[in-house]
Motif scaffolding. Structure first.
Motif, PDB file in Angstrom:
ATOM      1  N   LEU A  31     -22.638 -63.078  -3.319  1.00 47.75           N
ATOM      2  CA  LEU A  31     -21.835 -62.718  -4.489  1.00 47.75           C
ATOM      3  C   LEU A  31     -20.352 -62.950  -4.212  1.00 47.75           C
ATOM      4  CD1 LEU A  31     -21.610 -61.539  -7.338  1.00 47.75           C
ATOM      5  CD2 LEU A  31     -21.485 -59.274  -6.273  1.00 47.75           C
ATOM      6  N   SER A  32     -19.906 -62.567  -3.044  1.00 45.00           N
ATOM      7  CA  SER A  32     -18.516 -62.783  -2.669  1.00 45.00           C
ATOM      8  C   SER A  32     -18.179 -64.270  -2.677  1.00 45.00           C
ATOM      9  CB  SER A  32     -18.262 -62.181  -1.279  1.00 45.00           C
ATOM     10  OG  SER A  32     -16.934 -62.401  -0.891  1.00 45.00           O
ATOM     11  N   ASP A  33     -19.081 -65.090  -2.178  1.00 54.99           N
ATOM     12  CA  ASP A  33     -18.873 -66.540  -2.170  1.00 54.99           C
ATOM     13  C   ASP A  33     -18.797 -67.098  -3.591  1.00 54.99           C
ATOM     14  OD1 ASP A  33     -18.970 -66.399   0.595  1.00 54.99           O
ATOM     15  OD2 ASP A  33     -21.019 -67.192   0.744  1.00 54.99           O
ATOM     16  N   ILE A  34     -19.664 -66.611  -4.472  1.00 52.36           N
ATOM     17  CA  ILE A  34     -19.667 -67.065  -5.867  1.00 52.36           C
ATOM     18  C   ILE A  34     -18.348 -66.706  -6.544  1.00 52.36           C
ATOM     19  CG2 ILE A  34     -20.726 -66.740  -8.148  1.00 52.36           C
ATOM     20  CD1 ILE A  34     -23.409 -66.247  -6.630  1.00 52.36           C
ATOM     21  N   ILE A  35     -17.891 -65.483  -6.323  1.00 43.29           N
ATOM     22  CA  ILE A  35     -16.638 -65.034  -6.944  1.00 43.29           C
ATOM     23  C   ILE A  35     -15.449 -65.805  -6.364  1.00 43.29           C
ATOM     24  CG2 ILE A  35     -15.070 -63.066  -7.206  1.00 43.29           C
ATOM     25  CD1 ILE A  35     -17.622 -61.312  -7.437  1.00 43.29           C
ATOM     26  N   SER A  36     -15.464 -66.078  -5.082  1.00 36.30           N
ATOM     27  CA  SER A  36     -14.393 -66.876  -4.477  1.00 36.30           C
ATOM     28  C   SER A  36     -14.360 -68.274  -5.073  1.00 36.30           C
ATOM     29  CB  SER A  36     -14.582 -66.973  -2.961  1.00 36.30           C
ATOM     30  OG  SER A  36     -14.381 -65.733  -2.363  1.00 36.30           O
ATOM     31  N   ALA A  37     -15.535 -68.858  -5.269  1.00 36.78           N
ATOM     32  CA  ALA A  37     -15.604 -70.191  -5.872  1.00 36.78           C
ATOM     33  C   ALA A  37     -15.097 -70.153  -7.319  1.00 36.78           C
ATOM     34  CB  ALA A  37     -17.034 -70.724  -5.821  1.00 36.78           C
TER      35      ALA A  37
END
Length: 115
Positions: free
Chosen positions: A36-42
């Protein structure tokens, strides 16, 4: 005889608690949190890359929209997993309470009377 039965009951409850705790797997939730953190960062990077002067059609915003939608869906999946963990922990707490009552029933009778 009663002491033997109580000891057997306590041992069974203790094994039940141990088994229930071991069966609760939180590794997936940790991995899901990182995803989820990776998705939000992207999505953040995608939003920063957008320029109001160059946006001409819906397609220009589609990547950001899709990432944000993916984050929402991922949160729903995580929430479902957390709900399952919560339910398992609540059941384990019930077993632990029965274990506590079996070990020292008099103390709980006094607590219950005070309520």
């Amino acid at each position: 005889m009663s002491n033997t039965l109580n000891r057997t009951y306590v041992e069974r409850l203790l094994e039940e608690v141990r088994g229930a705790v071991v069966s609760i797997n939180t590794e997936r939730q940790i991995e899901d949190g990182q995803t989820l953190s990776d998705i939000i960062s992207a999505a953040n990077q995608e939003a920063r890359a957008l320029d109001a002067d160059t946006l001409e059609e819906t397609f220009d915003v589609k990547g950001l929209h899709d990432r944000l939608h993916t984050a929402v869906v991922h949160l729903r999946v995580m929430r479902h997993g957390l709900d399952r963990i919560e339910h398992a922990l609540e059941q384990t707490i019930d077993i632990a309470r029965r274990l506590s009552h079996a070990v020292e029933p008099e103390a709980h009778d006094e607590d219950d009377a005070q309520l």
